[in-house]
Design a protein around this motif. Structure first.
Motif, short mmCIF file in Angstrom:
data_model
loop_
_atom_site.label_atom_id
_atom_site.label_comp_id
_atom_site.label_asym_id
_atom_site.label_seq_id
_atom_site.Cartn_x
_atom_site.Cartn_y
_atom_site.Cartn_z
N ALA A 188 0.83 -1.21 0.00
CA ALA A 188 0.00 0.00 0.00
C ALA A 188 0.86 1.25 0.00
CB ALA A 188 -0.92 0.01 1.22
N SER A 189 0.32 2.32 -0.56
CA SER A 189 0.88 3.66 -0.39
C SER A 189 -0.11 4.46 0.45
CB SER A 189 1.09 4.34 -1.75
OG SER A 189 -0.16 4.71 -2.31
N HIS A 190 0.30 5.63 0.87
CA HIS A 190 -0.58 6.44 1.72
C HIS A 190 -1.93 6.68 1.04
CE1 HIS A 190 -1.58 9.41 4.82
NE2 HIS A 190 -2.05 10.16 3.85
N HIS A 191 -1.90 7.05 -0.23
CA HIS A 191 -3.12 7.46 -0.91
C HIS A 191 -3.88 6.31 -1.56
CE1 HIS A 191 -2.75 11.78 -0.33
NE2 HIS A 191 -1.48 11.69 -0.59
N THR A 192 -3.33 5.10 -1.55
CA THR A 192 -4.14 3.97 -2.02
C THR A 192 -4.98 3.39 -0.90
OG1 THR A 192 -2.33 2.40 -1.64
CG2 THR A 192 -2.54 3.31 -3.86
N LEU A 193 -4.65 3.71 0.36
CA LEU A 193 -5.48 3.28 1.48
C LEU A 193 -6.76 4.12 1.52
CD1 LEU A 193 -2.87 2.89 4.35
CD2 LEU A 193 -4.01 1.06 3.11
N PRO A 194 -7.88 3.52 1.97
CA PRO A 194 -8.05 2.12 2.37
C PRO A 194 -8.45 1.20 1.23
CG PRO A 194 -10.05 3.32 2.83
CD PRO A 194 -9.09 4.33 2.25
N MET A 195 -8.41 1.70 -0.02
CA MET A 195 -8.96 0.96 -1.14
C MET A 195 -8.14 -0.26 -1.55
SD MET A 195 -9.83 4.32 -3.46
CE MET A 195 -8.23 5.05 -3.06
N SER A 196 -6.83 -0.14 -1.47
CA SER A 196 -5.97 -1.15 -2.08
C SER A 196 -4.65 -1.28 -1.32
CB SER A 196 -5.70 -0.74 -3.54
OG SER A 196 -4.85 -1.63 -4.18
N PRO A 197 -4.12 -2.52 -1.26
CA PRO A 197 -4.67 -3.79 -1.76
C PRO A 197 -5.81 -4.28 -0.86
CG PRO A 197 -2.59 -4.20 -0.64
CD PRO A 197 -2.78 -2.71 -0.67
N ARG A 198 -6.97 -4.55 -1.46
CA ARG A 198 -8.19 -4.77 -0.71
C ARG A 198 -8.07 -5.91 0.29
NH1 ARG A 198 -12.22 -8.12 -0.69
NH2 ARG A 198 -11.58 -9.19 -2.59
N ARG A 199 -7.62 -7.07 -0.14
CA ARG A 199 -7.59 -8.23 0.76
C ARG A 199 -6.69 -7.97 1.97
NH1 ARG A 199 -10.00 -12.79 -1.07
NH2 ARG A 199 -10.54 -12.89 -3.29
N GLU A 200 -5.54 -7.36 1.72
CA GLU A 200 -4.61 -7.10 2.82
C GLU A 200 -5.16 -6.05 3.78
OE1 GLU A 200 -3.92 -7.43 -0.31
OE2 GLU A 200 -2.18 -8.75 -0.57
N VAL A 201 -5.81 -5.02 3.23
CA VAL A 201 -6.40 -3.99 4.10
C VAL A 201 -7.57 -4.57 4.88
CG1 VAL A 201 -7.54 -1.74 4.17
CG2 VAL A 201 -5.62 -2.11 2.62
N ASP A 202 -8.42 -5.38 4.21
CA ASP A 202 -9.52 -6.03 4.93
C ASP A 202 -9.00 -6.88 6.08
OD1 ASP A 202 -11.43 -4.90 3.31
OD2 ASP A 202 -11.84 -6.72 2.14
N ALA A 203 -7.93 -7.64 5.81
CA ALA A 203 -7.37 -8.50 6.86
C ALA A 203 -6.81 -7.67 8.01
CB ALA A 203 -6.27 -9.39 6.27
N ALA A 204 -6.12 -6.57 7.68
CA ALA A 204 -5.57 -5.71 8.72
C ALA A 204 -6.67 -5.08 9.56
CB ALA A 204 -4.70 -4.62 8.09
N LEU A 205 -7.74 -4.62 8.92
CA LEU A 205 -8.86 -4.05 9.66
C LEU A 205 -9.55 -5.12 10.51
CD1 LEU A 205 -10.40 -1.71 6.94
CD2 LEU A 205 -9.46 -0.98 9.14
N GLY A 206 -9.61 -6.36 9.99
CA GLY A 206 -10.21 -7.43 10.77
C GLY A 206 -9.45 -7.69 12.05
N VAL A 207 -8.14 -7.68 11.96
CA VAL A 207 -7.30 -7.88 13.17
C VAL A 207 -7.42 -6.66 14.07
CG1 VAL A 207 -4.94 -8.13 14.01
CG2 VAL A 207 -5.72 -9.44 12.02
N ALA A 208 -7.34 -5.46 13.49
CA ALA A 208 -7.35 -4.23 14.30
C ALA A 208 -8.63 -4.06 15.08
CB ALA A 208 -7.13 -3.03 13.38
N LEU A 209 -9.76 -4.40 14.46
CA LEU A 209 -11.05 -4.08 15.06
C LEU A 209 -11.65 -5.24 15.85
CD1 LEU A 209 -12.53 -2.11 12.05
CD2 LEU A 209 -11.62 -1.15 14.16
N THR A 210 -11.28 -6.48 15.50
CA THR A 210 -11.91 -7.62 16.16
C THR A 210 -10.90 -8.64 16.67
OG1 THR A 210 -12.08 -8.97 14.15
CG2 THR A 210 -13.87 -7.42 14.59
N GLY A 211 -9.63 -8.50 16.26
CA GLY A 211 -8.64 -9.51 16.62
C GLY A 211 -8.70 -10.74 15.74
N LEU A 212 -9.51 -10.67 14.65
CA LEU A 212 -9.67 -11.80 13.75
C LEU A 212 -9.24 -11.40 12.34
CD1 LEU A 212 -13.24 -12.94 14.84
CD2 LEU A 212 -11.08 -13.98 15.53
N ALA A 213 -8.56 -12.28 11.65
CA ALA A 213 -8.17 -12.02 10.27
C ALA A 213 -9.34 -12.32 9.36
CB ALA A 213 -6.98 -12.89 9.88
N ASP A 214 -9.56 -11.45 8.38
CA ASP A 214 -10.59 -11.70 7.37
C ASP A 214 -10.06 -12.68 6.35
OD1 ASP A 214 -12.43 -10.01 8.46
OD2 ASP A 214 -11.90 -8.30 7.22
N GLY A 215 -10.96 -13.55 5.86
CA GLY A 215 -10.57 -14.50 4.84
C GLY A 215 -10.74 -13.91 3.46
#
Length: 294
Positions: free
Chosen positions: A267-294
Motif C-alpha cells: 500500500a501507499s498512503h493514498h491507495t489506502l483504504p482501497m488497495s490492496p483490498r484483501r490485505e487492508v480487509d485483513a488488517a482491519l479485521g485484526v485491528a477491530l476484532t482480533g480476527l483475520a478476514d478470509g
C-alpha cells in the motif's frame, strides 16, 4: 468562494456530486444515507450492515469523502453496522451551514454531535490520514466510548510528515487544481493503480469544492499515548511517502502498551483504504476484532 448550497447548483458542483454518487454506487452492499443536523451544519453519514451488529464509524482522509471505503464496505458490513462519515467543511455531502469549525474543540464537538445523532454509546472507530488525527484525539478525550481504534497511515499522530512530501503537497495546498491533485497521487503512489472514478471525485473536490479552514489536532504527547486506554492498531502503508513506515513502526512497537502495528507492504498512503483490498480487509479485521478476514 460559493457556499456548499450555492456550489451544488454550479456546473462544477453538479459534476462533483455525480462523481460522488458513482463511487457510492460501487459499495457492494445496500447503503442508507442520513443527514444529521447540529449547530455546525448537516453531516452526511452513509450506513450499511445489520442494525443489530456492533457499530463502527469510518472517517476518511481529507478530500477522500466517505465513499472511499467502497472496497472494504462488504467485509466490514458482514460484522458491523458501519457508519461512514463525510467530514464537516471538507469535500462530500456534509454542509457547513452552521457555526464554523475553527478550533480543535469545535472539531471534536462536531464529531460528538455525530455520535449523538447516530444514538451510539460505544463503537469501534477507524480513521485514515488526517482523520486518524481526529479519531485519536477523540479517543483520548472519550476513551470510554471507543471499543477499538484503527489508525490508517496516520498523519502526525506519532511523528511529523517527511519534508519532501510536504514540498510536493504545498503547491496543491496553495493553488489546488485537478492536475496538481492527480500529479501528487501519481507521485505518492509510485504509479500504483487507483480507482479512476474515485480519483475523479478527489480531483474535482480538491479543485472546486468550497474550501474551509483545516483544523489540525495537536500531536499527542508520548505520556498521553502511553496512557491510552483503548486497544489501538496503527495500519501503516509500507510504500507511504508521507513518512518512513519502518522507522515509525519501530518507534511504536514496544513503546505504548495498548498500541500495535500492522504494515501493509503493497500500500501507499493514498491507495489506502482501497488497495490492496484483501490485505487492508485483513488488517482491519485484526485491528477491530482480533480476527483475520478470509
Amino acid at each position: 468562494m460559493p457556499s456548499t448550497t450555492e456550489f451544488a447548483a454550479t456546473s462544477d458542483g453538479v459534476a462533483f456530486y455525480r462523481a460522488y454518487d458513482r463511487v457510492l454506487d460501487k459499495w457492494p452492499v445496500a447503503v442508507e444515507s442520513t443527514d444529521l443536523e447540529s449547530e455546525y451544519g448537516i453531516t452526511r453519514v452513509n450506513t450499511c450492515g445489520h442494525p443489530d451488529s456492533p457499530s463502527l464509524i469510518l472517517l476518511p482522509g481529507a478530500g477522500a469523502t466517505s465513499t472511499v471505503w467502497f472496497a472494504n464496505a462488504g467485509a466490514l458490513a458482514a460484522r458491523y453496522r458501519v457508519h461512514a462519515v463525510d467530514l464537516m467543511g471538507d469535500a462530500g455531502r456534509s454542509r457547513a451551514v452552521g457555526t464554523p469549525v475553527r478550533t480543535v474543540d469545535d472539531l471534536l464537538s462536531w464529531f460528538d454531535s455525530v455520535i449523538r445523532g447516530l444514538g451510539l454509546d460505544t463503537y469501534a472507530l477507524a480513521g485514515h490520514s488526517y482523520s486518524a488525527m481526529i479519531a485519536l484525539a477523540h479517543t483520548l478525550r472519550r476513551p470510554e466510548r471507543v471499543s477499538t481504534l484503527a489508525l490508517l497511515d496516520p498523519n502526525s499522530c506519532f511523528t511529523g510528515m517527511r519534508a519532501h512530501y510536504l514540498a510536493r503537497a504545498t503547491p496543491l495546498l496553495l493553488r489546488p487544481t485537478e492536475d496538481r491533485q492527480r500529479g501528487l497521487l501519481r507521485w505518492e503512489t509510485r504509479g500504483r493503480a487507483v480507482d479512476g472514478d474515485w480519483l475523479d471525485l478527489l480531483a474535482r473536490g480538491s479543485a472546486h469544492f468550497p474550501s474551509a479552514k483545516v483544523v489540525v489536532p495537536k500531536r499527542p504527547r508520548p505520556s498521553e499515548l502511553a496512557a491510552l486506554q483503548t486497544d489501538t492498531t496503527v495500519i501503516l502503508a509500507g510504500g507511504s511517502r508521507v513518512h518512513d513506515s519502518r522507522r515509525l513502526a519501530d518507534s511504536i512497537n514496544g513503546t505504548y502498551p495498548r498500541i500495535s502495528v500492522i504494515t501493509v507492504n503493497e500500500a501507499s498512503h493514498h491507495t489506502l483504504p482501497m488497495s490492496p483490498r484483501r490485505e487492508v480487509d485483513a488488517a482491519l479485521g485484526v485491528a477491530l476484532t482480533g480476527l483475520a478476514d478470509g
